[in-house]
Design an enzyme around this catalytic site. Structure first.
Site, short mmCIF file in Angstrom:
data_model
loop_
_atom_site.label_atom_id
_atom_site.label_comp_id
_atom_site.label_asym_id
_atom_site.label_seq_id
_atom_site.Cartn_x
_atom_site.Cartn_y
_atom_site.Cartn_z
N TYR A 96 -1.04 8.33 -2.27
CA TYR A 96 -1.20 8.20 -3.79
C TYR A 96 -2.28 9.14 -4.33
O TYR A 96 -2.89 9.30 -5.34
CB TYR A 96 -1.12 6.22 -4.03
CG TYR A 96 -0.15 6.42 -3.81
CD1 TYR A 96 0.98 6.88 -3.51
CD2 TYR A 96 0.08 4.55 -4.55
CE1 TYR A 96 2.81 5.59 -2.86
CE2 TYR A 96 1.10 4.02 -4.07
CZ TYR A 96 2.64 4.11 -3.28
OH TYR A 96 3.59 3.89 -4.09
N GLY A 97 -3.24 9.37 -3.44
CA GLY A 97 -4.51 9.92 -4.07
C GLY A 97 -5.03 10.52 -4.33
O GLY A 97 -5.57 10.98 -5.61
N GLU A 117 -3.03 8.03 8.86
CA GLU A 117 -1.71 8.11 9.69
C GLU A 117 -1.60 9.11 10.56
O GLU A 117 -0.38 8.61 11.15
CB GLU A 117 -1.04 8.83 8.26
CG GLU A 117 -1.21 7.71 7.03
CD GLU A 117 -0.64 7.13 6.68
OE1 GLU A 117 0.44 7.12 6.99
OE2 GLU A 117 -0.19 6.17 5.31
N CYS A 137 -10.86 2.79 0.41
CA CYS A 137 -9.01 2.71 0.91
C CYS A 137 -8.85 2.76 2.07
O CYS A 137 -9.71 2.09 2.17
CB CYS A 137 -9.49 4.31 1.38
SG CYS A 137 -7.96 4.57 1.43
N THR A 138 -8.11 1.55 1.77
CA THR A 138 -7.42 0.92 3.22
C THR A 138 -7.21 1.65 4.30
O THR A 138 -6.82 0.93 5.37
CB THR A 138 -6.17 -0.14 1.88
OG1 THR A 138 -5.34 0.80 1.81
CG2 THR A 138 -6.81 -1.17 1.68
N HIS A 139 -7.49 2.92 4.28
CA HIS A 139 -6.80 3.89 5.62
C HIS A 139 -8.06 3.98 6.72
O HIS A 139 -8.11 4.07 7.51
CB HIS A 139 -6.45 5.40 5.13
CG HIS A 139 -4.67 5.20 4.65
ND1 HIS A 139 -4.50 4.35 3.20
CD2 HIS A 139 -3.57 5.76 5.76
CE1 HIS A 139 -3.14 4.75 3.53
NE2 HIS A 139 -2.57 5.78 4.67
N ASP A 186 0.96 -1.10 0.17
CA ASP A 186 -0.77 0.22 0.11
C ASP A 186 0.90 1.07 -0.43
O ASP A 186 1.94 1.24 0.54
CB ASP A 186 -0.79 0.42 0.78
CG ASP A 186 -1.82 1.28 1.07
OD1 ASP A 186 -2.12 1.39 0.62
OD2 ASP A 186 -1.77 1.67 2.27
N SER A 187 0.27 2.14 -0.30
CA SER A 187 1.08 3.49 -0.36
C SER A 187 1.35 3.92 1.11
O SER A 187 2.45 4.55 1.29
CB SER A 187 0.05 5.06 -0.72
OG SER A 187 -1.07 4.98 0.31
N CYS A 196 -4.55 -2.08 -1.74
CA CYS A 196 -5.00 -0.23 -2.14
C CYS A 196 -5.23 0.00 -2.98
O CYS A 196 -5.69 -0.29 -4.13
CB CYS A 196 -2.68 0.80 -2.63
SG CYS A 196 -3.01 2.21 -2.86
N ASN A 197 -6.20 0.75 -2.87
CA ASN A 197 -7.91 0.43 -3.88
C ASN A 197 -7.79 1.57 -4.86
O ASN A 197 -7.93 1.38 -5.79
CB ASN A 197 -8.92 1.36 -3.07
CG ASN A 197 -9.65 0.62 -2.32
OD1 ASN A 197 -10.64 -0.04 -3.03
ND2 ASN A 197 -9.18 0.43 -0.93
N THR A 198 -6.56 2.33 -4.51
CA THR A 198 -5.98 3.41 -5.38
C THR A 198 -5.38 3.31 -6.29
O THR A 198 -5.91 2.79 -8.31
CB THR A 198 -4.92 4.70 -4.91
OG1 THR A 198 -5.89 4.99 -4.42
CG2 THR A 198 -4.44 5.60 -6.04
N1 DGL Z 1 -4.76 3.45 1.33
C1 DGL Z 1 -4.48 3.63 -0.14
C2 DGL Z 1 -5.84 3.13 -0.88
O1 DGL Z 1 -6.91 2.11 -0.83
C3 DGL Z 1 -4.34 4.56 -0.21
C4 DGL Z 1 -4.64 5.97 0.07
C5 DGL Z 1 -3.53 7.65 -0.35
O2 DGL Z 1 -1.84 6.93 -0.54
O3 DGL Z 1 -3.86 8.46 -0.52
O4 DGL Z 1 -6.72 3.88 -2.21
#
Ligand code: DGL
Length: 271
Positions: free
Chosen positions: A47-48, A158, A190-192, A15-16, A78-80
């Site tokens: 990454y988003g 984060e 988003c996994t966050h 993931d990011s 990471c969904n992105t």
């Molecule tokens: N956790 C990531 C996701 O699932 C990316 C979050 C990010 O880096 O913006 O999209």
């Protein structure tokens, strides 16, 4: 040259940042014998807000880092990246199978909804790609999908602000988007976001199913390894091997808060 894969080979997950640990936790719970290599690109998170070109480059780098450890499977936590660059990951790993969180989350949402009205929250890049709506509609053409980008949720997670008034305020601001839309299901795209699940759940109220794709990913991982005879039956539970591209000061505290255990050794890698 493809590497040799055995049941003892590790599962590579990336993931990011720390968000993909939500997937690590689910894999550990479902498949405790599996050896996990996790890469969090903490130097380049988030990454988003970035462009597709940059996200695709990062996806190739992240996959190449994990490939050094000769994994039997790569999980894109990471969904992105799943929305914009799954093909890049697949190409970089050759014949090694790839599971992306997005498809798993979309499938779970379609199973959960009773009125086919689904909300999706994710990063700017994920929401702009429309990948969730396309995937959900491929599974249920009658489903109506309502989306909202929630970019501030990533830094809040984060920072570990899991029970903070600022997070509540921002959650209200973002999730107000769904008022009056009669959704019965909300995908944490988003996994966050599962890190902020309590506040998100309290903000939308108890009547809405909250979908965290981590469990669906764990289920799919088991099926895939089982079908290919690659389930590891020999190992005792091991700590995940953590790789990061930068070691943020709060990493250890957030890891502990989130995984419920002390931070294992972390290896710094260059991206
Ligand atoms: N956790 C990531 C996701 O699932 C990316 C979050 C990010 O880096 O913006 O999209």
């Amino acid at each position: 040259m493809p590497h040799k894969v055995t049941p003892e080979s590790p599962i590579g997950i990336f993931d990011s940042g720390i968000g993909g640990l939500t997937v690590v936790r689910a894999i550990q719970a479902a498949l405790p014998e599996e050896k996990i290599i996790y890469f969090g690109d903490t130097a380049r998170v988030p990454y988003g807000p970035k462009s597709q070109v940059t996200i695709r480059k990062y996806a190739a780098d992240d996959t190449a880092i994990l490939m050094r450890y000769q994994p039997k499977l790569i999980i894109v936590a990471c969904n992105t990246v799943s929305a914009l660059a799954l093909d890049v990951v697949e190409k970089t790993c050759g014949s090694i199978p790839v599971i992306g969180v997005l498809k798993a989350g979309a499938g779970l949402a379609v199973e959960a909804t009773e009125n086919s009205r689904i909300g999706v929250i994710g990063t700017q890049a994920t929401i702009c790609s429309n990948a969730y709506a396309v995937t959900i509609n491929s599974l249920n053409p009658d489903a109506e999908v309502f989306s909202r980008a929630c970019p501030l949720f990533v830094p809040l997670a984060e920072e570990g602000l899991v029970d903070h008034p600022a997070t509540r305020l921002i959650a209200r601001e973002y999730l107000d988007e769904f008022a009056g839309k009669d959704i019965d299901t909300l995908v944490l795209g988003c996994t966050h976001y599962p890190i902020l699940r309590r506040i998100i759940g309290e903000t939308v109220g108890p009547a809405i199913h909250i979908i965290d794709s981590a469990e669906a990913v764990a289920r799919r991982t088991r099926e895939l390894l089982d079908e290919s005879g690659l389930l590891n039956k020999t190992r005792e539970q091991a700590l995940p091997h953590l790789l990061v591209s930068d070691l943020p000061q709060k990493f250890s505290r957030i890891y502990k808060l989130f995984m419920g255990s002390e931070l294992p050794d972390v290896e710094l890698v260059e991206v």
